[in-house]
Design a protein around this motif. Structure first.
Motif, mmCIF file in Angstrom:
data_model
loop_
_atom_site.group_PDB
_atom_site.id
_atom_site.type_symbol
_atom_site.label_atom_id
_atom_site.label_comp_id
_atom_site.label_asym_id
_atom_site.label_seq_id
_atom_site.Cartn_x
_atom_site.Cartn_y
_atom_site.Cartn_z
ATOM 1 N N LYS A 214 -10.039 -95.259 38.557
ATOM 2 C CA LYS A 214 -9.856 -96.517 37.838
ATOM 3 C C LYS A 214 -10.490 -97.674 38.604
ATOM 4 C CE LYS A 214 -5.564 -95.105 35.561
ATOM 5 N NZ LYS A 214 -4.142 -95.466 35.282
ATOM 6 N N GLU A 215 -10.563 -98.821 37.958
ATOM 7 C CA GLU A 215 -11.119 -100.002 38.593
ATOM 8 C C GLU A 215 -10.103 -100.637 39.542
ATOM 9 O OE1 GLU A 215 -14.174 -101.419 35.038
ATOM 10 O OE2 GLU A 215 -12.472 -102.668 35.599
ATOM 11 N N ARG A 216 -10.641 -101.457 40.427
ATOM 12 C CA ARG A 216 -9.761 -102.212 41.330
ATOM 13 C C ARG A 216 -8.901 -103.175 40.530
ATOM 14 N NH1 ARG A 216 -14.015 -102.427 45.493
ATOM 15 N NH2 ARG A 216 -14.836 -104.319 44.522
ATOM 16 N N GLU A 217 -7.690 -103.379 41.020
ATOM 17 C CA GLU A 217 -6.716 -104.222 40.344
ATOM 18 C C GLU A 217 -6.142 -105.217 41.349
ATOM 19 O OE1 GLU A 217 -2.574 -103.715 37.767
ATOM 20 O OE2 GLU A 217 -3.129 -102.201 39.238
ATOM 21 N N TRP A 218 -6.265 -106.497 41.040
ATOM 22 C CA TRP A 218 -5.660 -107.516 41.891
ATOM 23 C C TRP A 218 -4.155 -107.517 41.658
ATOM 24 C CZ3 TRP A 218 -3.084 -112.173 40.579
ATOM 25 C CH2 TRP A 218 -2.858 -113.061 41.641
ATOM 26 N N GLN B 169 -6.725 -99.699 44.072
ATOM 27 C CA GLN B 169 -7.615 -98.941 43.219
ATOM 28 C C GLN B 169 -7.063 -97.536 43.018
ATOM 29 O OE1 GLN B 169 -11.759 -98.816 44.380
ATOM 30 N NE2 GLN B 169 -12.359 -98.368 42.269
ATOM 31 N N GLU C 56 -12.408 -111.760 43.262
ATOM 32 C CA GLU C 56 -13.569 -111.279 43.990
ATOM 33 C C GLU C 56 -14.754 -112.180 43.650
ATOM 34 O OE1 GLU C 56 -14.329 -107.086 44.114
ATOM 35 O OE2 GLU C 56 -12.266 -106.628 43.529
#
Length: 120
Positions: free
Chosen positions: A45-49, A41, A105
């Motif tokens: 910003k948003e979490r990123e796999w 993350q 997730e």
């Protein structure tokens, strides 16, 4: 209870390779039907796999990071690792390891996260 803990350097220079290790306790990383994931993350910003390794050792990567990412495991130490090459300041983020029955997730277990800053 499965527990995950990330470890690695908190500061990496641009163009170098970021290397993080996730140490797992309370259950084997060879447990069937489990995926062992890396997520990040960046600030604001948003979490990123980023990618995952499954119980058989098969690896899966985000298309956007595939060319720079490598995930491996050491079953004797019950650890899995992330390597991200050619880092830039845009790779600055909190990096998490997480596990569950999916590469998406929600995950069942999370590490606490580790801050990695890319800076000269």
């Amino acid at each position: 209870q499965v527990q995950l803990r990330e470890s690695g350097p908190g500061l990496v220079k641009p163009s170098q390779t970021l290397s993080l290790t996730c140490t797992v306790s309370g259950g084997p990383i060879t447990a069937l039907f489990y995926y062992w994931n890396w997520i990040r993350q960046p600030p604001g910003k948003e979490r990123e796999w980023m990618g995952a390794i499954d119980s058989s050792g098969n690896t899966f990567y985000s298309p956007s990071l595939k060319s720079r990412t490598s995930i491996s495991r050491d079953t004797s130490k019950n650890q899995f690792t992330l390597q991200l090459s050619s880092v830039t300041p845009e790779d600055t983020a909190v990096y998490y390891c997480a596990s569950g029955g999916s590469r998406r997730e929600p995950y069942t277990y999370w590490g606490q996260g580790t801050q990695v800053t890319v800076s000269s």
